[in-house]
Design a protein around this motif. Sequence first.
Motif, short mmCIF file in Angstrom:
data_model
loop_
_atom_site.label_atom_id
_atom_site.label_comp_id
_atom_site.label_asym_id
_atom_site.label_seq_id
_atom_site.Cartn_x
_atom_site.Cartn_y
_atom_site.Cartn_z
N HIS A 183 -4.66 14.15 4.29
CA HIS A 183 -5.30 13.70 5.52
C HIS A 183 -5.36 14.84 6.55
CE1 HIS A 183 -5.43 11.65 9.38
NE2 HIS A 183 -4.15 11.76 9.56
N LEU A 463 -7.35 2.39 7.49
CA LEU A 463 -8.60 2.70 6.78
C LEU A 463 -9.70 2.53 7.82
CD1 LEU A 463 -7.32 0.68 3.84
CD2 LEU A 463 -7.83 3.11 3.72
N CYS A 511 -2.98 -1.13 0.23
CA CYS A 511 -3.40 0.24 -0.10
C CYS A 511 -2.27 1.04 -0.77
CB CYS A 511 -3.85 0.94 1.18
SG CYS A 511 -4.22 2.68 0.94
N HIS A 513 -2.49 4.27 -1.31
CA HIS A 513 -2.61 5.67 -0.84
C HIS A 513 -3.20 6.60 -1.90
CE1 HIS A 513 0.64 5.23 2.57
NE2 HIS A 513 -0.07 4.11 2.41
N LYS A 515 -6.41 7.54 -2.08
CA LYS A 515 -7.42 8.34 -1.37
C LYS A 515 -8.83 8.26 -1.96
CE LYS A 515 -4.21 10.02 1.43
NZ LYS A 515 -3.80 11.37 1.61
N ASP A 518 -11.66 7.57 0.60
CA ASP A 518 -11.94 8.72 1.46
C ASP A 518 -12.86 9.71 0.74
OD1 ASP A 518 -10.46 9.91 4.11
OD2 ASP A 518 -11.04 11.53 2.76
N TRP A 528 -9.42 7.81 5.80
CA TRP A 528 -8.03 7.38 5.59
C TRP A 528 -7.14 8.15 6.56
CZ3 TRP A 528 -3.12 8.86 4.68
CH2 TRP A 528 -2.26 7.98 4.00
#
Length: 542
Positions: A183, A463, A511, A513, A515, A518, A528
């Motif tokens: 991120h 999100l 979620c 995570h 990604k 994204d 994200w």
Amino acid sequence: MEYDVVIVGAGPAGLAAACRLRQLSSDISVCVVEKGSEVGAHILSGAVFEPTALNELFPDWKALGAPLDTPVTEDEIYVLRNASAGIKVPGMLVPKTMHNEGNYIISLGNLCRWLAGQAENLGVEIYPGFAAAEILFHEDGRVKGIATGDAGISASGEHKDSYTPGMELHAKYTLFAEGCRGHLGKQVIKRFGLDTGRGTQHYGIGIKELWEIDPGKHRQGLVVHSAGWPLQESGALGGGFLYHLENNQVALGLITDLCYANPFVSPFEEFQRYKQHPVIRQFLEGGKRLSYGARAITKGGPQALPKMSFPGGLLIGCDAGTLNFAKIKGSHTAMKSGMVAAEAVHAALATRGQEGEEITGFTDAFMDSWAGRELQLQRNFGPAQHKFGNVLGSAYAFVDINLFNGKLPWTLSDDLADHEQLKPAAQSRRIDYPKPDGVISFDRLSSVFLSNTNHEEDQPCHLTLRDPDVPIRHNLALYDEPAQRYCPAGVYEIVENSEGGKRLQINAQNCVHCKTCDIKDPTQNIVWVTPEGAGGPNYPNM
Ligand SMILES: Cc1cc2nc3c(=O)[nH]c(=O)nc-3n(C[C@H](O)[C@H](O)[C@H](O)COP(=O)(O)OP(=O)(O)OC[C@H]3O[C@@H](n4cnc5c(N)ncnc54)[C@H](O)[C@@H]3O)c2cc1C
Ligand code: SF4
């Protein structure tokens, strides 16, 4: 809080960097922040582990009790032709990158837990449960450190009784080691233009389960890889893996390249089909599923590797994209990037006047290491798959890697980003995936349950949508909103709104995570951001 070095992410890259820094000098203060509730909680990998970097970092890792307990004993590769047939590829036709002699079948989560113990013994401070939420800058533009996220903010943005403000961690050098599609790494790349003149990055989504199987079927040390069905039938690329660990456990998964064009492709359902193939199903029948999870991989190769240095810091591991896709391995190269980074930072700190100054030689230092050279030699594997498909692409890789040792004088590339590859739903074939049988194949919700995912419910949604109208106005109309299918955790659902129309419901607490949203959202509308620290999956030995 002031440190010499702050590291974001306790994965193989971040922890190897932390250990190496303190091995080089016990005067360098090092702090690692990790968003998982504990080190390893967010780590998901295959994993067949190549011990090259570990041999350098801790030559006595056996004596120190590193969790490498299962040497690879057998390597099998299958081309799955359809739902019932598969051909075993003779060893002499397998690209040499897929041979695993000398490697170990491990839980990368457990290796990270062990590495964290070594780092702490060396004097590194590790803070699990703290997500780095923001990058801090000096007035002259150098990175100054990071701020961890606030805790105790309600979904509507108010301070709850539990409100605790985030901390600022300042450092001479900040190393971003967040893994695939970090991120903050994404922000660093954009702010400093680190990808200028570099190739387009590509990704895959890996969905994995851990099973305990019938001891009569278990062959500790066996590695099985496959290509072809089911992804080929759906016009997608990628491949499956099944590794026999210790304790009658097998780790299995399917990696779907995110360059697929048909918006009806569902990587989750593809994985459920994959498990039904007789080559795989034979091991699972009579067994019990223990854990589930998903994580994206960065697979663009050295041609897509951004510049890895900027004023005040470095980008390492899969946050930059150091995975060797021809081997489907990134842990050893991530560790090596962390070790080269530690050596570069140590040298910079030792030179007066170099504090926070950009370590401009770092990208070259990494590319000159054995890890960089390895990536360079195998650079055409991924783009060849994109251009020619799995089978012809692998044949190309065999010639390039086995016969020419990666020295063919050209570099292939795929310049279209994964999110740009989708075709409109109206021009795509609908895919009717079979219903789960509850024995070998399962639905998303029972799967997410096994990832032990947990988020504080009353917090701002992590999100975020740049434009809240895009999912219905654009994505649903044009692509039948692919987020419903590419998310492996059932986070995105199209539901009826009170006026009888449609709206996108985001079940953010599910979620894991990974990604993928994204990466694959066609207009890059989903962003994200880190939720409260400690939220997300709690993987055991994934
Ligand atoms: C399904 C699958 C199978 C794979 N199989 C293999 C294999 O067999 N062999 C192999 O070598 N490699 C394999 N890989 C690749 C390998 O897992 C990665 O290359 C490796 O984990 C990269 O290490 P890293 O340290 O860069 O990132 P990661 O391992 O992703 O670690 C990053 C850490 O940073 C933390 N973090 C992220 N953002 C923040 C933040 N903002 N604040 C605080 N903490 C943060 C994360 O929680 C995580 O703990 C596989 C990957 C997948 C997904
Ligand atoms: S919401 Fe996005 S990051 Fe979370 S599990 Fe779904 S696709 Fe992965």
